[in-house]
Design an enzyme around this catalytic site. Structure first.
Site, PDB file in Angstrom:
ATOM      1  N   HIS A 411      -0.191  42.902  53.002  1.00 56.37           N
ATOM      2  CA  HIS A 411       1.084  43.486  52.587  1.00 56.37           C
ATOM      3  C   HIS A 411       1.961  42.498  51.807  1.00 56.37           C
ATOM      4  O   HIS A 411       2.997  42.880  51.263  1.00 56.37           O
ATOM      5  CB  HIS A 411       1.848  44.000  53.814  1.00 56.37           C
ATOM      6  N   ASP A 415       1.180  46.857  48.448  1.00 53.64           N
ATOM      7  CA  ASP A 415       2.057  47.789  49.139  1.00 53.64           C
ATOM      8  C   ASP A 415       1.285  49.040  49.562  1.00 53.64           C
ATOM      9  O   ASP A 415       0.142  49.256  49.153  1.00 53.64           O
ATOM     10  CB  ASP A 415       3.235  48.173  48.234  1.00 53.64           C
TER      11      ASP A 415
END
Length: 439
Positions: A411, A415
């Site tokens: 992350h 995304d």
């Protein structure tokens, strides 16, 4: 007698060094051409180094656990005849016999471990010992340095950093009236902290098993990956009924024609490679605050070994393979992994990894990212399940073959939109499988 220099061979473009794990021959042993002389290990793969000539092993220049660079001479073999290794031949041609012997003695002194390190219980490479000797660092002082290498081993960088800090500390050293603690007074606590105590079975019935080298490496890499990447998961269920029917129809003909079994793995690998071409920002790695966008799509294929350890051989340029080529690559790497025949370069250069947790009956999983990659896909077990089937005449309940895809991604740079879109694209390719496809 001529002398032949046995060097650490090149093991692939991305492999620069290896650790000596075991000498199969001792000084004085006779060696046949192509016979294994020692065993080495890279990050994940163990392999043997054979001799290029027949002769007698006269010198061993590195010991077990020493880290050796590719191209370094690791042993000297005396042969009955033939060409002398180039460095030795040049030395003999350029100097009288007495000078050549003297030069050889000096080289041996540099390679050999200094005598004053014999009292240490710790392992130090010849390079570290030589630097310590040149800097006037005693074995007692060296034992106080906390190492960052394998099993707490002191590396060259650790020693150079220590020397740099020692130089800075000497400027602000305490006065004679306030003596600083001696190395001997600080070595015991540091040494004790660096050495982990062996657990003791309280009831006397528990078995204490030390991790093998590969399990220690896996443990280290997994912990480092969790500490490095912000792991996030996306899950998607896929209808693979058409793939199951198609494979059942063609697998026997494929095996008869190609001499290879057609498993589900190459089919899934093909879909992943296509999706990576569609989403190149999943085919990246991270170095500090920089993103490295990879040109090649090299798929890692996590495989469980018979001893329970894990290894990840890599299919290079997977997007350029047709299904036949993918099947051959998958079978070749899988078979060599089980037989312990992988080469060091076979596990290098991966840009994305796929692991088949369904092999052991798992429906889905949350795999840990294979650093420095940013994503890993887990393939769940294929199951027959009741499902709603949409048709022009209406919805029906039927038996379908379904599986879960579990996508773990970093992350920091990926995304949810990208991570979810990528695994959805893999699913789309699988569900759109042509039942009439030829191979």
């Amino acid at each position: 007698m001529a002398k032949f220099e046995l060097k650490l061979p090149k093991m692939g473009e991305s492999v620069a060094e290896a650790t000596i794990t075991n000498w199969l021959k001792n000084v004085g042993d006779t060696i046949a051409a192509d016979e294994a002389v020692l065993e080495i290990a890279t990050d994940k793969v163990d392999s043997e180094v054979p001799s290029e000539v027949s002769g007698t092993l006269s010198e061993i220049l590195f010991q077990v656990n020493d880290v050796v660079k590719v191209g370094q001479t690791i042993a000297i073999i005396e042969t009955e005849g033939g060409a002398v290794a180039e460095p030795v031949a040049q030395a003999v041609a350029a100097a009288p016999v007495v000078e050549a012997v003297a030069a050889a003695v000096e080289v041996a002194k540099e390679i050999a471990a200094p005598a004053d390190f014999s009292g240490s219980d710790k392992f130090y490479s010849p390079l570290v010992k030589n630097i310590a000797k040149e800097e006037g660092i005693t074995v007692t002082e060296l034992d106080t340095i906390t190492g960052s290498g394998k099993d707490g081993r002191v590396t060259k960088e650790d020693l150079l950093q220590y020397i740099k800090n020692r130089g800075n500390q000497s400027v602000a050293a305490p006065s004679i009236s306030t003596p600083a603690p001696t190395p001997a007074s600080t070595s015991a606590p540091v040494a004790a902290a660096a050495t982990q105590a062996v657990p003791v079975s309280v009831n006397g019935a528990d078995e204490i098993i030390e991790m093998d080298r590969m399990r220690k490496l896996i443990s280290k890499y997994m912990v480092e990956s969790v500490q490095t990447s912000a792991h996030v998961q996306s899950f998607i269920e896929v209808d693979v009924t058409n793939i199951v029917k198609w494979r059942d129809k063609v697998k026997n003909e494929f095996e008869k024609r190609e001499g290879e079994k057609l498993t589900f793995t190459p089919i899934f690998m093909e879909a992943v490679a296509k999706a990576l071409k569609d989403f190149p920002m999943m085919n990246i790695s991270v170095e500090g605050e920089y993103i490295i966008k990879k040109k090649n799509i090299n798929l890692g294929m996590a495989a469980a070994l018979p001893n329970g350890n894990l290894i990840v051989p890599v299919i290079k340029n997977a997007d350029q393979l047709n299904l036949v080529g993918m099947a051959k690559a998958v079978n070749d790497l899988g078979n060599r992994a089980k037989a312990g025949k992988l080469k060091p370069d076979d596990t290098q250069g991966g840009t994305y990894t796929v692991t088949n947790v369904g092999t052991f009956g798992s429906v889905f999983g949350t795999p840990i990212i294979n650093q420095p990659q940013v994503g890993i896909l887990a393939l769940g077990a294929i199951r027959k399940v009741p499902a709603v089937i949409e048709t022009p005449e209406g919805d029906f309940i039927g038996i379908r073959q379904k599986m879960f895809l579990s996508h773990s991604y970093d992350h920091r740079v990926v995304d949810g939109a990208l991570g979810g879109s990528f695994v959805k694209r893999v699913a789309d390719y699988l569900e759109a499988w042509d039942i009439n496809r030829t191979i």
